[in-house]
Every structure is written in C-alpha cells, then in structure tokens.
Design a protein around this motif. Sequence first.
Motif, short mmCIF file in Angstrom:
data_model
loop_
_atom_site.label_atom_id
_atom_site.label_comp_id
_atom_site.label_asym_id
_atom_site.label_seq_id
_atom_site.Cartn_x
_atom_site.Cartn_y
_atom_site.Cartn_z
N THR A 1 -17.88 13.12 -5.63
CA THR A 1 -19.41 13.31 -5.82
C THR A 1 -19.79 14.29 -4.78
N SER A 2 -19.28 14.35 -3.55
CA SER A 2 -20.01 14.88 -2.45
C SER A 2 -18.93 16.22 -2.25
N GLY A 3 -17.79 16.37 -2.71
CA GLY A 3 -17.03 17.56 -2.33
C GLY A 3 -16.31 17.61 -1.14
N VAL A 4 -16.39 16.39 -0.22
CA VAL A 4 -16.05 16.42 1.19
C VAL A 4 -14.55 15.69 1.11
N PRO A 5 -13.53 16.27 1.54
CA PRO A 5 -12.28 15.66 1.55
C PRO A 5 -12.23 14.41 2.18
N ILE A 6 -11.88 13.28 1.74
CA ILE A 6 -11.55 12.00 2.34
C ILE A 6 -10.15 11.55 2.35
N GLN A 7 -9.35 11.42 3.62
CA GLN A 7 -8.11 10.89 3.87
C GLN A 7 -7.91 9.52 4.18
N VAL A 8 -7.59 8.70 3.37
CA VAL A 8 -7.32 7.39 3.86
C VAL A 8 -5.93 6.85 3.80
N THR A 9 -5.48 6.26 5.11
CA THR A 9 -4.05 5.86 5.44
C THR A 9 -4.43 4.30 5.57
N LEU A 10 -3.51 3.65 4.79
CA LEU A 10 -3.41 2.49 4.77
C LEU A 10 -2.28 1.71 5.40
N ASP A 11 -2.25 0.64 6.19
CA ASP A 11 -1.22 0.03 6.69
C ASP A 11 -1.40 -1.59 6.59
N GLU A 12 -1.14 -2.06 5.12
CA GLU A 12 -1.67 -3.51 4.95
C GLU A 12 -0.47 -4.53 4.79
N SER A 13 -0.68 -5.62 5.32
CA SER A 13 0.29 -6.72 5.21
C SER A 13 0.05 -7.07 3.70
N THR A 14 1.04 -8.18 3.10
CA THR A 14 0.89 -8.55 1.90
C THR A 14 -0.30 -9.70 1.82
N GLN A 15 -0.43 -10.25 3.08
CA GLN A 15 -1.48 -11.28 3.11
C GLN A 15 -2.85 -10.84 3.10
N ARG A 16 -3.86 -11.60 2.96
CA ARG A 16 -5.16 -11.17 2.55
C ARG A 16 -6.02 -11.81 3.68
N LEU A 17 -7.06 -10.99 4.31
CA LEU A 17 -8.12 -11.71 4.95
C LEU A 17 -9.06 -12.50 4.14
N ARG A 18 -9.74 -13.52 4.83
CA ARG A 18 -10.73 -14.24 4.11
C ARG A 18 -11.75 -13.17 3.63
N PRO A 19 -12.26 -13.75 2.25
CA PRO A 19 -13.02 -13.04 1.31
C PRO A 19 -14.37 -12.48 1.92
N GLU A 20 -14.96 -13.34 2.89
CA GLU A 20 -16.20 -12.66 3.29
C GLU A 20 -15.83 -11.68 4.77
N VAL A 21 -14.64 -11.80 5.22
CA VAL A 21 -14.30 -10.78 6.21
C VAL A 21 -13.99 -9.42 5.50
N GLU A 22 -13.30 -9.63 4.50
CA GLU A 22 -13.02 -8.21 3.54
C GLU A 22 -14.14 -7.59 3.17
N ALA A 23 -15.36 -8.27 2.61
CA ALA A 23 -16.58 -7.87 2.02
C ALA A 23 -17.41 -7.12 3.01
N GLU A 24 -17.28 -7.75 4.37
CA GLU A 24 -18.19 -7.01 5.33
C GLU A 24 -17.29 -5.60 6.10
N LEU A 25 -16.16 -5.95 6.03
CA LEU A 25 -15.09 -4.75 6.46
C LEU A 25 -15.70 -3.58 5.38
N MET A 26 -15.29 -3.84 4.24
CA MET A 26 -15.61 -2.65 3.05
C MET A 26 -16.74 -2.11 3.31
N ARG A 27 -17.85 -2.94 3.42
CA ARG A 27 -19.16 -2.08 3.47
C ARG A 27 -19.48 -1.71 4.75
N ILE A 28 -19.06 -1.97 5.67
CA ILE A 28 -19.07 -1.07 6.92
C ILE A 28 -18.40 0.13 6.85
N ALA A 29 -17.12 0.12 6.41
CA ALA A 29 -16.39 1.42 5.93
C ALA A 29 -17.20 2.26 5.06
#
Length: 541
Positions: A404-432
């Motif tokens: 929508t903006s035309g600005v290139p956004i490159q995302v690099t992921l290094d994730e474990s198969t385990q998950r964070l707690r739901p509230e932690v994931e939600a807040e981190l996603m909104r900060i990003a």
Amino acid sequence: MNGRSTRQYAFLAATTRLFALIALITASVLAKDSAAALTMVSIGCVWLAATAAERMPIPRLVAIPIEAALVGVACALAVPDTLQVLAALTFPPFTAGLRRGTRGAVVSLACELLALSLVSMVSYGTMSAEASRTTLTWVIFSAGLGLIGGFIHATYREPIDPLDSYRDAQALIRELIGLSDGLSRGLEPVTISAGIANAVHDELPVRGLVVHVPRFEQLTPIINDHGGSAEQQAAAEDMAARAFHQGVLLIDESAFALPLSSGAGTVAVVSGFLSPGLDPVALGLSRTLGELAERLEPEVVHLDTALLFAAFRDAATAEERRRLAREMHDGVAQEMASLGYLVDDMMAEATSPEQALRLQVLRERLSSVVGEVRQSVRTLRTSVGENESLGQAIGSLARHLSSTSGVPIQVTLDESTQRLRPEVEAELMRIAQEAMNNAVRHAEPSVIEVQCTVAPPRAEIVVSDDGHGVRGRREDSHGLEIMAERARLIEGDLSVDAREPRGTVVSVTVGGPRTERQGRHNAANQAPRQNPSGSGRVLQR
C-alpha cells in the motif's frame, strides 16, 4: 423482552397448543368419546384466539387470565360426561410461563382453577371422587409444566437493557480492583514464575531449569535458564509436555518434570536436570519434588491468577479494538469518503484554474487521510492467531504495508518452534506494527528492515530504516509513548536510537539482556539491502 424474543416465544406457544390439540382430539376420537372431542374443539377455538391475540397489542396480563379461565370453564362443563379433557388444563400455565415467567404460570393456573371450581359448583354442585383425583393429578402436572415454562423464559430471554452486560462487568472489575489491594505478589506472570524457579533452585542442586505455562494445547517457557545441550533441552521439553498432559511427576535418570496444579488443572510445569554426578535415588528426588509441589501451592495459585488476568486483559482489549475498528470504518472513513465525492463534484464545476488546483489539493489530502484511517482499521483488527506465529503475523503486516505504501520492507525471521505467551506475542506484534507505520509515514525511507528473533521466553524485534532519523516529538504524536507502554506491560525493553549514517532503529526485547540487542543494533546499522521490486518479502532461516 425485545421483538425477537416475543416472536420466538409466540411461535413456541402456538406449536405447543397445536400439538396438544391434535393429541387430545386424536385420543378422544380413538376412545369414541364425543363429549371430549366437542370440548377439545371449543378449547381449540380458545387457543386459536389466544394465538391471534399474541400478535396484537393486547397486554399479556389480560390475555393470559382470559385464556386460562375459558379453558377452565370448558373443562368444568365437560366433567360430568368425560374426564379426558382435564388434560387440557396443563397447557395454559406452560405457555403463560414462556411469555411471562413463573409469575405468568402462577396467574394462569390460579385463573383456570378458579373458573373450574366456580362453574362446577354452579352447574352440578361438588365433583365426584374420581373427578377430584383426576383434576388434582392434572393440576400438579400443569404446575410442573408452568415452572418449566418459567425456567425457559428466565434462561433464554435476551436482556432488556443492552447495557446489562457492561454493568455486570463494571461490578466484577470493581470487585477485582478491591481484591487487588490484598495481592502481595502482584499479577505479573514472569515475576511469580521467577519466584517458583528460585524456590526449586534453593531446594535442589539443578544444572538448568525451565518453567513452562500452557498456551492453548501446548506449553511455552516463561522462565528458561537451561544450561544443557540442544538435545537435552528437547528432551526436557518433551518430558514437560508429557507431564502436563498426564498430570504426574516424571523422572528419567537426572531429568525431571514436575506439574504444578492449583486445583483447577495444571497451571505450570517445572523441568530441569540435576547437576552432573548426583544420584537421584540417593538425593530422594521424587520425595523432594513431591514436598516441593505442596509448598509451592500458594505460588501456583498466584501464577494461575496472573495468567487468567492476562487472558482477560487481552480478551477485553481485543473486543475494544474490534469495536473501534467498526466505528472508524462505518463512521469516520465513510463520512470522509463522502466528502471526497462532494469535492469531485465541486472540481467539475470549478470556475477558475486556481480554484480547481486548490480543490485538487484538498481531494488528495482527503484521499490520504482516508487511507490512513483504513490502515488504522486494519491495525486494530490484526492479531496473532492460534496457528500463525509471531513472525508470520509480522511478515503479513509488512507485505500489506509495503504493497500500500510502495516502501520495500524486508523481514528476517529466526523463530523457535515454541511459542511465546499470547499477550506477549500480541504486544510485540503491535510494537512492530507501530514502528513500521511510523517509518512509512514520517521517515520517507527507501527501505525498512525488520528482524524478528524468537526463542521463548526470549524474543527481540528490531525495525530499522534509512529515513530522516530521530526528530523532535510532535504534539499530536503518541506512537513512542504507546510502544513504551506496550513494552512495560510485558516487562520488555524498548529503545529508539539513531542509525548511521542516517535513519532510525527501534528495538524491543523481552526475556533477554540488553547486550544481545546491542549486537543486533550494530548489524542493523549496516547499509540496507536494496529491493528493486518495491514489495515486502520474508526471509526465514
């Protein structure tokens, strides 16, 4: 009771009368009881009128007694010839209970009994013993059906006041605030889990320890100071999962997994390894862990309360975000779009080039604001799903924002198969999300880079751009304050730094030291990679 409930109860009452009439007339015909059949036809006319009255603006406290009294009169007149019609006494209290609750059922039963008694006394004196016994049987049965109708009315009726649920929530939240004064340990899951881990360390010579808490059907580490190899950590995770599902203590040589319960199920699992050279049997590991689980019961109750509060907070904010998104989409966005159409009409009737130019600027500004509102709607509605990881959610946001903006956004992921707690994931996603939106709106970057590293309970997100860099805070901007508040909610560490030679680096870390983040900052300060396509992409390793 609202219109929908009224129609539902009227339909159920009409259906009850219809089947009752069919059943009683059929029984009368099969028994060759002409008096009962004729009486049921007259009662059928009464029920037909009652059904029609329910669709008219007739007060229910008037229609219910009249229906009951007429049925009682019809039964009383037929008693000398037949007792079969007394079964009809059971249905008016039931239909009255559906529409007016227990009070309506009582009124209906009283009216039909009064009419039955008065007409019987006037017509033929007292009833026979058999008629009295039969009447008593059906009266008791009708009282039971009336109570059932009242229960259905009370259970399934919709609230009269749409604010009832909010008032109930107010009362419960005020009670929770009052109780919070007596919470000596607070409601932070990480702090309470750290206390549990310290208690295990004080009791046992363990080399590494992990405190797991449930996330849906899986476990996620909330405290992790495991010092073993990757294979040992995998074995400890597998043992913790089995202990969680079985609800029993598991010991395998020097490894152990201890489920902790608060009485309502397993709240957490503590897993770890003894220090090298120690004999679990000589140490009495099984007995010690059992005693430790009993002593930790107060801390487990504290942890369960904290996790429930976190889940409640997330559910409440998610519903509020959806409500705000609906209001913004159906209100502000639609109104501004309508203004844009009005400006289009004015441009078509412009009387001079200068006026047309000004209207064109206004139209472009309106389009820009509408786009920002719609982006905000998407922001409010976005959440990390049960099956979608944090990195995948951030990658999806980046692709949409880049398109929508035309600005290139490159995302690099290094994730474990385990998950964070739901509230932690939600807040981190909104900060990003906020960091990416700020870079697009205010920094005019040529590229944005996002690094997402997740190894529960540790996680780090770094958003860097090559735009204008850190500027003074605008009076109408609260983005940094909101991000900082979100970081505090999950005990995270947020920083906003300048990037060399130009740009900004926004970093948030949970569960890890700042030194690790600084190393990533140095990597982020390298020259950005170019993305000629202008589209967001996700690099996963």
